[in-house]
Every structure is written in C-alpha cells, then in structure tokens.
Design a protein around this motif. Structure first.
Motif, PDB file in Angstrom:
ATOM      1  N   LEU A 174       0.827  -1.210   0.000  1.00 35.85           N
ATOM      2  CA  LEU A 174       0.000   0.000   0.000  1.00 35.85           C
ATOM      3  C   LEU A 174       0.858   1.256   0.000  1.00 35.85           C
ATOM      4  CD1 LEU A 174      -2.823   1.242   0.195  1.00 35.85           C
ATOM      5  CD2 LEU A 174      -2.653   1.071   2.679  1.00 35.85           C
ATOM      6  N   VAL A 175       1.922   1.252   0.809  1.00 33.14           N
ATOM      7  CA  VAL A 175       2.845   2.396   0.847  1.00 33.14           C
ATOM      8  C   VAL A 175       3.518   2.587  -0.512  1.00 33.14           C
ATOM      9  CG1 VAL A 175       4.978   3.272   1.870  1.00 33.14           C
ATOM     10  CG2 VAL A 175       3.230   2.243   3.331  1.00 33.14           C
ATOM     11  N   MET A 176       3.922   1.468  -1.134  1.00 34.44           N
ATOM     12  CA  MET A 176       4.549   1.542  -2.463  1.00 34.44           C
ATOM     13  C   MET A 176       3.591   2.137  -3.483  1.00 34.44           C
ATOM     14  SD  MET A 176       6.632  -2.072  -2.655  1.00 34.44           S
ATOM     15  CE  MET A 176       6.990  -1.817  -4.397  1.00 34.44           C
ATOM     16  N   ALA A 177       2.311   1.760  -3.398  1.00 30.94           N
ATOM     17  CA  ALA A 177       1.320   2.287  -4.328  1.00 30.94           C
ATOM     18  C   ALA A 177       1.144   3.792  -4.155  1.00 30.94           C
ATOM     19  CB  ALA A 177      -0.013   1.566  -4.128  1.00 30.94           C
ATOM     20  N   ILE A 178       1.124   4.257  -2.903  1.00 36.04           N
ATOM     21  CA  ILE A 178       0.978   5.696  -2.641  1.00 36.04           C
ATOM     22  C   ILE A 178       2.187   6.472  -3.162  1.00 36.04           C
ATOM     23  CG2 ILE A 178       0.828   7.420  -0.801  1.00 36.04           C
ATOM     24  CD1 ILE A 178      -0.711   5.351   0.852  1.00 36.04           C
ATOM     25  N   ILE A 179       3.375   5.936  -2.890  1.00 36.90           N
ATOM     26  CA  ILE A 179       4.602   6.602  -3.356  1.00 36.90           C
ATOM     27  C   ILE A 179       4.662   6.636  -4.877  1.00 36.90           C
ATOM     28  CG2 ILE A 179       7.123   6.438  -3.418  1.00 36.90           C
ATOM     29  CD1 ILE A 179       7.009   5.285  -0.592  1.00 36.90           C
ATOM     30  N   ALA A 180       4.305   5.503  -5.521  1.00 40.72           N
ATOM     31  CA  ALA A 180       4.328   5.438  -6.987  1.00 40.72           C
ATOM     32  C   ALA A 180       3.355   6.442  -7.595  1.00 40.72           C
ATOM     33  CB  ALA A 180       3.978   4.024  -7.440  1.00 40.72           C
ATOM     34  N   ASP A 181       2.188   6.605  -6.970  1.00 41.76           N
ATOM     35  CA  ASP A 181       1.208   7.567  -7.475  1.00 41.76           C
ATOM     36  C   ASP A 181       1.698   8.996  -7.266  1.00 41.76           C
ATOM     37  OD1 ASP A 181      -1.541   8.180  -8.465  1.00 41.76           O
ATOM     38  OD2 ASP A 181      -1.706   9.109  -6.482  1.00 41.76           O
ATOM     39  N   LEU A 209       4.881  10.030  -7.089  1.00 42.05           N
ATOM     40  CA  LEU A 209       6.012  10.317  -7.976  1.00 42.05           C
ATOM     41  C   LEU A 209       5.656  10.154  -9.449  1.00 42.05           C
ATOM     42  CD1 LEU A 209       8.881   8.520  -6.004  1.00 42.05           C
ATOM     43  CD2 LEU A 209       8.355  10.962  -6.063  1.00 42.05           C
ATOM     44  N   ASP A 210       4.387   9.769  -9.710  1.00 40.97           N
ATOM     45  CA  ASP A 210       3.921   9.593 -11.088  1.00 40.97           C
ATOM     46  C   ASP A 210       4.764   8.555 -11.841  1.00 40.97           C
ATOM     47  OD1 ASP A 210       2.154  10.014 -13.118  1.00 40.97           O
ATOM     48  OD2 ASP A 210       3.277  11.689 -13.989  1.00 40.97           O
ATOM     49  N   MET A 211       5.042   7.436 -11.155  1.00 36.77           N
ATOM     50  CA  MET A 211       5.775   6.318 -11.774  1.00 36.77           C
ATOM     51  C   MET A 211       4.749   5.454 -12.501  1.00 36.77           C
ATOM     52  SD  MET A 211       8.207   5.524  -8.479  1.00 36.77           S
ATOM     53  CE  MET A 211       9.191   4.263  -9.252  1.00 36.77           C
ATOM     54  N   VAL A 212       4.655   5.622 -13.798  1.00 38.95           N
ATOM     55  CA  VAL A 212       3.565   5.056 -14.587  1.00 38.95           C
ATOM     56  C   VAL A 212       3.530   3.531 -14.506  1.00 38.95           C
ATOM     57  CG1 VAL A 212       2.523   4.888 -16.873  1.00 38.95           C
ATOM     58  CG2 VAL A 212       3.645   7.019 -16.155  1.00 38.95           C
ATOM     59  N   THR A 213       4.654   2.883 -14.756  1.00 39.52           N
ATOM     60  CA  THR A 213       4.686   1.414 -14.800  1.00 39.52           C
ATOM     61  C   THR A 213       4.403   0.802 -13.432  1.00 39.52           C
ATOM     62  OG1 THR A 213       6.345   1.539 -16.559  1.00 39.52           O
ATOM     63  CG2 THR A 213       6.035  -0.597 -15.485  1.00 39.52           C
ATOM     64  N   VAL A 214       5.102   1.311 -12.402  1.00 36.90           N
ATOM     65  CA  VAL A 214       4.901   0.791 -11.042  1.00 36.90           C
ATOM     66  C   VAL A 214       3.475   1.059 -10.581  1.00 36.90           C
ATOM     67  CG1 VAL A 214       5.637   0.964  -8.639  1.00 36.90           C
ATOM     68  CG2 VAL A 214       7.332   1.078 -10.469  1.00 36.90           C
ATOM     69  N   ASN A 215       2.968   2.255 -10.888  1.00 38.35           N
ATOM     70  CA  ASN A 215       1.606   2.613 -10.506  1.00 38.35           C
ATOM     71  C   ASN A 215       0.590   1.687 -11.187  1.00 38.35           C
ATOM     72  OD1 ASN A 215      -0.287   4.257  -9.124  1.00 38.35           O
ATOM     73  ND2 ASN A 215      -0.737   5.319 -11.036  1.00 38.35           N
ATOM     74  N   PHE A 216       0.843   1.341 -12.446  1.00 38.91           N
ATOM     75  CA  PHE A 216      -0.047   0.432 -13.180  1.00 38.91           C
ATOM     76  C   PHE A 216      -0.089  -0.940 -12.501  1.00 38.91           C
ATOM     77  CE2 PHE A 216      -0.466  -2.968 -16.328  1.00 38.91           C
ATOM     78  CZ  PHE A 216      -1.698  -2.660 -16.887  1.00 38.91           C
ATOM     79  N   LEU A 217       1.091  -1.464 -12.124  1.00 38.56           N
ATOM     80  CA  LEU A 217       1.162  -2.765 -11.457  1.00 38.56           C
ATOM     81  C   LEU A 217       0.489  -2.731 -10.085  1.00 38.56           C
ATOM     82  CD1 LEU A 217       4.819  -3.840 -12.329  1.00 38.56           C
ATOM     83  CD2 LEU A 217       2.708  -4.744 -13.305  1.00 38.56           C
ATOM     84  N   MET A 218       0.736  -1.656  -9.330  1.00 38.15           N
ATOM     85  CA  MET A 218       0.148  -1.548  -7.994  1.00 38.15           C
ATOM     86  C   MET A 218      -1.378  -1.469  -8.049  1.00 38.15           C
ATOM     87  SD  MET A 218       2.449  -1.692  -5.612  1.00 38.15           S
ATOM     88  CE  MET A 218       3.155  -2.990  -6.633  1.00 38.15           C
ATOM     89  N   ARG A 246      -3.287  -2.787 -10.357  1.00 36.78           N
ATOM     90  CA  ARG A 246      -3.793  -4.132 -10.668  1.00 36.78           C
ATOM     91  C   ARG A 246      -3.742  -5.030  -9.436  1.00 36.78           C
ATOM     92  NH1 ARG A 246      -5.244  -1.381 -13.822  1.00 36.78           N
ATOM     93  NH2 ARG A 246      -5.282  -1.495 -16.096  1.00 36.78           N
ATOM     94  N   VAL A 247      -2.688  -4.885  -8.632  1.00 33.48           N
ATOM     95  CA  VAL A 247      -2.574  -5.687  -7.405  1.00 33.48           C
ATOM     96  C   VAL A 247      -3.659  -5.301  -6.416  1.00 33.48           C
ATOM     97  CG1 VAL A 247      -1.143  -6.139  -5.378  1.00 33.48           C
ATOM     98  CG2 VAL A 247      -0.107  -6.142  -7.648  1.00 33.48           C
TER      99      VAL A 247
END
Length: 303
Positions: free
Chosen positions: A60-67, A69-78, A80-81
């Motif tokens: 959940l923390v990774m998903a918030i950070i990815a969103d 920082l606008d990390m498109v690929t990581v955000n897409f994977l998170m 889906r998870v």
C-alpha cells in the motif's frame, strides 16, 4: 498571525460543535470500532498473519509513493494488485478468518450459547480426562508417541471420516493400546468427543507456520495445525523424548506431566464451559437458580 488565530478558533468551534452534538450512539459506535481494531491487532500479532499484514501495508505504501512520484509502470502494477487485494486477502487469511468466526460463534457474545454441561456429561468428561492423563503419564515413561484431540464446540466430522470409528468409553488401557507401537491405529490422531474415545487413526492437518522450531516432528505440527483450524485441545506425547505437550489456539506448550496435564485439561474442558455459556442460557440459569432457592426456602419454612 491572524490566520493562525482564525484556524485555532475554527478548530475549537468544531470541537465544541462535535462535543455538544454527540449522541450516546456515536460514542458506542466509536468504542465498537476501537475495540474491533484492537482485537484485530492483538489477533494478528499472535499469528503468522501479522507478517502478511506487514507485507500488504508495504504494498500500500509503495502504491501511494508510486502515485505521488507519477511512476507510470509501477503505478499500473500496484493498481492491478490492489484491485484483486480483497480476494487475495480472503485466500491468504483463510485460517485466521476461520478461527475468528469460530471464536465469535463460541464466545460469551452468543445469545444462544450451548449452555453449560450437565452433571452426567461433566462427570463423563472428567473420567475421560483422568483416563487420558493416566495413559499419557504411562506413555511418557515408555516414550510411546501419542496424539489425542479433545473436541470442543467445533465439530470434527471431516477429521473423524479419515480414521476408524470406535465410540467407546474412555479408559486408560484403551488409549494406551491404541498408541502401542505397531498397532494398526497408533500413527494417527485420536478424537475424544463428549468424554468418549470416538475415533482413532485420524489424519490431522499440519500447520503451515514456518517459524516453528525445526526439532518439532510431524505429531507436534499436526497438533498445532489441528488447534489452528478448530477450538480443539490437543495432547501430544513425544516418541523421542517422552515430553507431554498441549496445543491450544495454535500455540504449543510443553513440559507437562500427568498431574499438571490433568489440571490444565480440567480448566480448558470443564471449568471453561460456564464461560462459554450464551447470554440467554445464563439468564435462564439465574432465574432457575432463584426459583430453586425460593422452593427450598418455602420448604424450610413449612418444616
């Protein structure tokens, strides 16, 4: 500075508004949620589910950070998870959820509890405990392995189906003979139901807890697994050391002898029956007790 004071004033007015308009139902609502959160934290901290919760929180923390920082690929994977997280959580926490629901069903909160055991049932269970402890003490001296499962509220029909039905009065010689080395039923677990030896040679589920001591053998892992999947009390006698252990609610306690085992089983199987009585049954018992006392008082006055 005026902005700060305005913010403090607004905050204070909000607090006053909440306090003056709060209802008893709102307080009860907050207390219930706080109690549930506390119980969830307490429960998961004592099981392997605690590590899984930490992993999910990390995702959940990774998903918030990815969103952020606008990390498109990581955000897409998170994303889906997280979409399938609810289904995954039910699958991952299946043993823990089952144990929670079973505890709720057998707790004091149940309005229609099973009620306390009758005198005849309590006497039969007491004799069964005596026989099991005497047999356990004898097997401890001989270093004869044993696995005895005392059924409580959770019915173990699917476990009984894997073994041989006996349904006989529990005696020390019978229990010892079942676990005698090379006897047909000595390898499996024995199910003790309502003070009787109900079945033997049963296959028990092994625990999936990887944090256990590597020295624990199959019997001990089966005992822990059985106590994780039900409210049963499981007694284990080690074939290697003769140590008597007790598994309850997924926890294994070791170092018992015949006397201490008897005391612990009596507390778990007999003394706790009143604690598990439902509210309705306890209230009716109170009224029944008063009625009996009134009758005795009236009889004494007549005499």
């Amino acid at each position: 500075m005026q902005v700060v004071w305005d913010a403090i004033k607004s905050f204070w007015e909000l607090i006053v508004y909440i306090v003056t308009n709060i209802r008893i139902v709102d307080i009860l609502d907050i207390l219930v949620i706080a109690f549930l959160i506390y119980k969830c934290i307490e429960f998961f901290s004592k099981t392997r589910g605690g590590q899984l919760v930490k992993g999910l929180l990390l995702l959940l923390v990774m998903a918030i950070i990815a969103d952020w920082l606008d990390m498109v690929t990581v955000n897409f994977l998170m994303v889906r998870v997280m979409d399938s997280l609810l289904i995954a959580a039910v699958i991952i926490f299946h043993p823990e959820i089952r144990r929670v629901l079973e505890r709720v069903g057998t707790s004091k909160l149940g309005l229609l509890g099973r009620g306390s055991a009758t005198d005849s049932e309590e006497e039969r269970i007491s004799k069964c405990i005596d026989a099991a402890c005497k047999a356990a003490g004898s097997m401890q001296e001989q270093k004869c392995g044993a696995l005895m499962v005392f059924e409580r509220t959770t019915q173990l029909g699917e476990i009984v189906a894997t073994g041989t039905l006996i349904d006989a009065e529990a005696t020390s010689p019978l229990i010892a003979n079942v676990f005698f080395p090379k006897s047909p039923l000595h390898d499996g677990g024995m199910i003790l139901r309502q003070g009787k030896v109900y079945a033997a040679g049963c296959i028990l589920p092994l625990t999936q807890n990887t944090a256990l001591n590597k020295e624990l053998g199959t019997r001990h892992r089966a005992a822990i697994g059985m106590s994780e999947n039900s409210d049963a009390v499981v007694v284990v006698v080690s074939e290697e050391t003769g140590t008597i252990s007790l598994a309850v609610n997924g926890e294994l306690r070791r170092g018992f002898d015949a006397i201490t085992l008897h005391n612990e089983l009596s507390e778990l199987l007999i003394d706790s029956s009143e604690a598990n009585t439902g509210f309705f049954s306890r209230v009716m018992g109170i009224f029944g007790k008063k009625t009996t006392e009134e009758k005795e008082e009236n009889n004494s006055k007549k005499k």
